[in-house]
Motif scaffolding. Structure first.
Motif, PDB file in Angstrom:
ATOM      1  N   ALA A  16      -3.863 -10.342  -2.605  1.00 24.39           N
ATOM      2  CA  ALA A  16      -4.431  -9.365  -3.976  1.00 24.39           C
ATOM      3  C   ALA A  16      -5.941  -9.394  -3.970  1.00 24.39           C
ATOM      4  CB  ALA A  16      -3.567  -9.705  -5.166  1.00 24.39           C
ATOM      5  N   GLN A  39      -2.377   3.546   0.503  1.00 25.01           N
ATOM      6  CA  GLN A  39      -3.468   2.437   0.024  1.00 25.01           C
ATOM      7  C   GLN A  39      -4.899   2.807   0.518  1.00 25.01           C
ATOM      8  OE1 GLN A  39      -3.317  -0.810  -2.044  1.00 25.01           O
ATOM      9  NE2 GLN A  39      -1.498   0.250  -2.707  1.00 25.01           N
ATOM     10  N   ARG A  64       0.295  -5.027  -9.841  1.00 24.28           N
ATOM     11  CA  ARG A  64       0.365  -4.119  -8.648  1.00 24.28           C
ATOM     12  C   ARG A  64       1.655  -3.173  -8.534  1.00 24.28           C
ATOM     13  NH1 ARG A  64      -4.266  -5.516  -5.856  1.00 24.28           N
ATOM     14  NH2 ARG A  64      -3.348  -4.135  -3.848  1.00 24.28           N
ATOM     15  N   THR A  65       2.640  -3.759  -8.703  1.00 28.41           N
ATOM     16  CA  THR A  65       3.841  -2.949  -8.658  1.00 28.41           C
ATOM     17  C   THR A  65       3.794  -1.560  -9.721  1.00 28.41           C
ATOM     18  OG1 THR A  65       5.358  -4.661  -7.916  1.00 28.41           O
ATOM     19  CG2 THR A  65       6.300  -2.697  -8.945  1.00 28.41           C
ATOM     20  N   SER A 123     -12.184  -2.790  -2.750  1.00 26.29           N
ATOM     21  CA  SER A 123     -11.845  -1.512  -3.650  1.00 26.29           C
ATOM     22  C   SER A 123     -13.287  -1.002  -3.814  1.00 26.29           C
ATOM     23  CB  SER A 123     -11.396  -1.828  -4.910  1.00 26.29           C
ATOM     24  OG  SER A 123     -12.458  -2.738  -5.718  1.00 26.29           O
ATOM     25  N   ARG A 139       0.945  -0.380 -11.115  1.00 27.87           N
ATOM     26  CA  ARG A 139      -0.005   0.297 -10.845  1.00 27.87           C
ATOM     27  C   ARG A 139       0.521   1.422  -9.510  1.00 27.87           C
ATOM     28  NH1 ARG A 139      -5.215  -2.794  -8.977  1.00 27.87           N
ATOM     29  NH2 ARG A 139      -3.970  -3.104  -7.098  1.00 27.87           N
ATOM     30  N   GLU A 140       1.175   1.033  -8.528  1.00 29.73           N
ATOM     31  CA  GLU A 140       1.738   1.881  -7.517  1.00 29.73           C
ATOM     32  C   GLU A 140       2.742   2.787  -7.961  1.00 29.73           C
ATOM     33  OE1 GLU A 140       0.633   1.733  -4.484  1.00 29.73           O
ATOM     34  OE2 GLU A 140      -0.678  -0.024  -4.779  1.00 29.73           O
ATOM     35  N   ASP A 161      -8.729  -6.445  -3.740  1.00 30.65           N
ATOM     36  CA  ASP A 161      -9.637  -6.161  -4.909  1.00 30.65           C
ATOM     37  C   ASP A 161     -10.978  -6.111  -4.545  1.00 30.65           C
ATOM     38  OD1 ASP A 161      -7.622  -5.671  -6.519  1.00 30.65           O
ATOM     39  OD2 ASP A 161      -7.914  -7.393  -7.833  1.00 30.65           O
ATOM     40  N   GLN A 194      -6.310  -0.020  -3.017  1.00 29.26           N
ATOM     41  CA  GLN A 194      -6.017   0.525  -4.300  1.00 29.26           C
ATOM     42  C   GLN A 194      -5.174   1.727  -3.866  1.00 29.26           C
ATOM     43  OE1 GLN A 194      -6.912  -1.308  -6.877  1.00 29.26           O
ATOM     44  NE2 GLN A 194      -8.081  -2.371  -5.434  1.00 29.26           N
TER      45      GLN A 194
END
Length: 307
Positions: free
Chosen positions: A96, A242, A167-168, A103, A170-171, A100, A246
């Motif tokens: 993670a 991705q 993150r889940t 990004s 966000r996805e 980031d 991101q």
């Protein structure tokens, strides 16, 4: 293990260092190749192959970045890093954090640093190199590197992008957004936008762009409504991916050629920013690139009434 085998084992790390310093896939690949040439012709065996190769790729990247600064100052419109679909350096314990650090928002912050600050920050904060290694890599004393690291850290923390902690979630939100785009659900798209959302494109003057950007939920929603209609008319395809660690997508024409890439900045369950790269020079590593101007012409022809 031969030199070639050692180098290939470290190639993912070398590319990841170079990409974060340069923000360019093509320039990072060139820096890694130049690193191999120098290693291949080095007459003595280094005490640590990892430290030696990391130092070489860092110095090469600093030199390239210094020359690139002038070009970026003359760049037409907003400048974004070349989209990266997969970071080859994998560390499950820090996945993670590594995502980031690559990004678009983080790389744009790195652009504010001097080349030395950027290199030191990447080596120390992203890849956890110790200061003796960093000092060797950038040709400065350990004390100077500590100062560079502290200064870079302050700059980065002052503007550090915040992302959705989960993150889940966000996805899932990104999936809803791109599903709504494909289905032409403009209301569904609008519901996902933050009030102060902005949408900005990097064309480099070589493809259509949205001026200096589109700002505010109402304006972005209207722009998305237009894009949904135009994209449907040309038979375009949206492929969620991705992008720079991101949520994002590759947009293709009906022949599968890349039109652009999108990345989404998501916070508090809303989309804060939509960034697109449409400069064909920055998309070539993803495959055949569509002529964006031809796509516009095709769209205009499709909209004309037939007799």
């Amino acid at each position: 293990m031969t030199r070639a085998e050692e180098f290939e084992e470290l190639r993912p790390l070398l590319f990841s260092i170079a990409y974060r310093i340069l923000g360019s896939v093509s320039e990072a690949e060139d820096a890694v190749q130049e690193t191999w040439l120098r290693y291949h012709t080095t007459p003595t065996e280094p005490a640590s192959t990892k430290s030696f190769l990391s130092a070489v790729v860092t110095r090469i990247s600093i030199d390239v970045l210094r020359s690139a600064r002038a070009r970026r100052e003359e760049y037409v419109g907003p400048w974004f890093p070349e989209p990266l679909l997969t970071d080859p350096y994998q560390d499950p314990a820090r996945s993670a954090e590594l995502a980031d650090s690559v990004s678009t928002a983080a790389l744009l912050l790195l652009e504010r640093l001097s080349p030395l600050e950027r290199a030191v920050f990447v080596l120390r904060e992203v890849f956890a190199f110790d200061f003796p290694e960093i000092a060797t890599a950038v040709g400065r004393s350990e004390a100077a590197c500590r100062q560079l690291a502290a200064r870079a850290r302050r700059h980065m923390q002052a503007g550090r992008p915040r992302f959705e902690a989960d993150r889940t979630e966000r996805e899932e939100l990104a999936e809803r957004f791109f599903d709504a785009f494909r289905q032409g659900d403009v209301e569904g798209l609008a519901e996902l936008l933050a009030a102060d959302v902005h949408m900005v494109s990097d064309s480099g003057g070589k493809a259509p762009q949205w001026g200096k950007g589109v700002f505010g939920a109402d304006n972005v929603a209207r722009a998305l409504a237009v894009l949904v209609s135009l994209f449907a008319q040309i038979g375009g395809v949206v492929e969620p991916h991705q992008v720079n660690g991101q949520p994002g997508a590759i947009f293709r024409d009906r022949d599968g050629k890349v039109i652009n890439t999108w990345t989404l900045d998501i916070l508090d369950g809303q989309i804060q920013a939509i960034r697109t790269v449409i400069n064909p020079d920055k998309l070539e590593h993803l495959g055949p690139v569509a002529d964006a101007w031809a796509v516009i012409r095709e769209t205009n022809q499709a909209r004309r009434p037939t007799n």
